[in-house]
Motif scaffolding. Structure first.
Motif, PDB file in Angstrom:
ATOM      1  N   VAL A 166      18.210  -4.860   0.148  1.00 40.23           N
ATOM      2  CA  VAL A 166      17.625  -6.163  -0.141  1.00 40.23           C
ATOM      3  C   VAL A 166      18.592  -7.278   0.246  1.00 40.23           C
ATOM      4  O   VAL A 166      18.188  -8.297   0.780  1.00 40.23           O
ATOM      5  CB  VAL A 166      17.245  -6.263  -1.640  1.00 40.23           C
ATOM      6  CG1 VAL A 166      16.719  -7.646  -1.958  1.00 40.23           C
ATOM      7  CG2 VAL A 166      16.204  -5.225  -1.966  1.00 40.23           C
TER       8      VAL A 166
ATOM      9  N   LEU B 237      12.670  -1.383   1.599  1.00 41.44           N
ATOM     10  CA  LEU B 237      13.725  -2.279   1.115  1.00 41.44           C
ATOM     11  C   LEU B 237      14.329  -1.625  -0.125  1.00 41.44           C
ATOM     12  O   LEU B 237      13.628  -1.374  -1.098  1.00 41.44           O
ATOM     13  CB  LEU B 237      13.144  -3.655   0.756  1.00 41.44           C
ATOM     14  CG  LEU B 237      12.408  -4.389   1.884  1.00 41.44           C
ATOM     15  CD1 LEU B 237      11.861  -5.703   1.371  1.00 41.44           C
ATOM     16  CD2 LEU B 237      13.319  -4.619   3.066  1.00 41.44           C
TER      17      LEU B 237
ATOM     18  N   PHE C  47      16.653  -1.336  -3.418  1.00 43.06           N
ATOM     19  CA  PHE C  47      17.303  -2.083  -4.500  1.00 43.06           C
ATOM     20  C   PHE C  47      18.358  -1.181  -5.117  1.00 43.06           C
ATOM     21  O   PHE C  47      18.079  -0.029  -5.432  1.00 43.06           O
ATOM     22  CB  PHE C  47      16.277  -2.444  -5.593  1.00 43.06           C
ATOM     23  CG  PHE C  47      15.264  -3.456  -5.162  1.00 43.06           C
ATOM     24  CD1 PHE C  47      15.432  -4.797  -5.457  1.00 43.06           C
ATOM     25  CD2 PHE C  47      14.119  -3.064  -4.474  1.00 43.06           C
ATOM     26  CE1 PHE C  47      14.490  -5.728  -5.066  1.00 43.06           C
ATOM     27  CE2 PHE C  47      13.183  -3.991  -4.083  1.00 43.06           C
ATOM     28  CZ  PHE C  47      13.360  -5.327  -4.381  1.00 43.06           C
TER      29      PHE C  47
ATOM     30  N   MET D  20      11.024  -1.171  -2.268  1.00 43.57           N
ATOM     31  CA  MET D  20       9.816  -1.954  -2.038  1.00 43.57           C
ATOM     32  C   MET D  20       9.361  -1.514  -0.654  1.00 43.57           C
ATOM     33  O   MET D  20      10.129  -1.557   0.300  1.00 43.57           O
ATOM     34  CB  MET D  20      10.095  -3.457  -2.069  1.00 43.57           C
ATOM     35  CG  MET D  20       8.833  -4.280  -1.857  1.00 43.57           C
ATOM     36  SD  MET D  20       9.120  -6.040  -2.075  1.00 43.57           S
ATOM     37  CE  MET D  20       9.189  -6.162  -3.847  1.00 43.57           C
TER      38      MET D  20
ATOM     39  N   GLY E 107      13.372  -8.990  -2.972  1.00 42.58           N
ATOM     40  CA  GLY E 107      12.648  -8.104  -2.050  1.00 42.58           C
ATOM     41  C   GLY E 107      11.397  -8.769  -1.513  1.00 42.58           C
ATOM     42  O   GLY E 107      11.091  -8.664  -0.322  1.00 42.58           O
TER      43      GLY E 107
ATOM     44  N   LYS F 128       6.456  -2.470  -5.037  1.00 44.13           N
ATOM     45  CA  LYS F 128       7.710  -1.896  -5.541  1.00 44.13           C
ATOM     46  C   LYS F 128       7.427  -0.519  -6.143  1.00 44.13           C
ATOM     47  O   LYS F 128       6.547  -0.366  -6.975  1.00 44.13           O
ATOM     48  CB  LYS F 128       8.316  -2.835  -6.592  1.00 44.13           C
ATOM     49  CG  LYS F 128       9.681  -2.401  -7.056  1.00 44.13           C
ATOM     50  CD  LYS F 128      10.620  -3.561  -7.120  1.00 44.13           C
ATOM     51  CE  LYS F 128      11.941  -3.310  -7.783  1.00 44.13           C
ATOM     52  NZ  LYS F 128      12.543  -2.040  -7.764  1.00 44.13           N
TER      53      LYS F 128
END
Length: 175
Positions: free
Chosen positions: A96, A124, A126, A165, A137, A160
């Motif tokens: 992210v 993406l 996290f 995501m 995101g 998510k």
């Protein structure tokens, strides 16, 4: 590899007579098998049974090795074309908090995949405390979508799931 049809050649042919076609595609007519074999031998070619279900079977004078090679070549071409039409889904993974230059490199790759007609699945990631800021995101996903909107449409919107995501971009259909 694919299966090539097996043809009976020369002495493998079981019929007493056959409808003979010469190497130029001209019909010679119905002749006894021995005579057809003799004609083929004189020309230094093979007698190949191309339509065994016919009555009498159709045999052609040809170079069998070259014939098999041509068939294999056609089959390879057909498989190659089949592969060209398949759409692949390419995965692109990034964090992210990605650096600007790294993001530009990823966007360049996505652009290439979309131009080739492939779909792109963007992950993406996290990590740790980033999980409590899902808006980071969302912001990055929106930026990627905006950067590629000229040649991509969102197929699966950003969602998510756990530490990721995920969203999917598909190439725009040509009108």
């Amino acid at each position: 590899m694919g299966k090539l049809k097996e043809y009976r050649v020369n002495r493998q042919i079981r019929a007493k007579e056959c409808r003979l076609i010469d190497e130029n595609g001209q019909q010679i007519g119905i002749v006894p098998l021995e005579e057809a074999l003799k004609i083929a031998e004189e020309k230094g070619l093979d007698l190949v049974e191309i339509a065994p279900q016919a009555n009498p079977p159709v045999c052609k004078i040809m170079d069998y090795g070259k014939f098999k090679y041509e068939l294999k070549k056609k089959e390879r071409e057909a498989r190659k074309k089949q592969r060209e039409h398949q759409i692949e889904v390419k995965d692109i993974r990034m964090k992210v908090r990605i650096d600007e230059h790294d993001l530009q490199v990823k966007l360049k790759h996505m652009r290439e995949f979309l131009e080739e007609g492939d779909k792109v699945k963007v992950w993406l990631r996290f990590r740790g405390r980033e999980n409590i800021y899902p808006e980071l995101g969302k912001k990055l996903a929106e930026r990627i979508i905006n950067e590629l909107q000229d040649l991509a449409e969102v197929e699966v919107p950003p969602k998510k799931e756990g530490n990721f995501m995920i969203f999917v971009l598909a190439p725009k259909r040509k009108k």
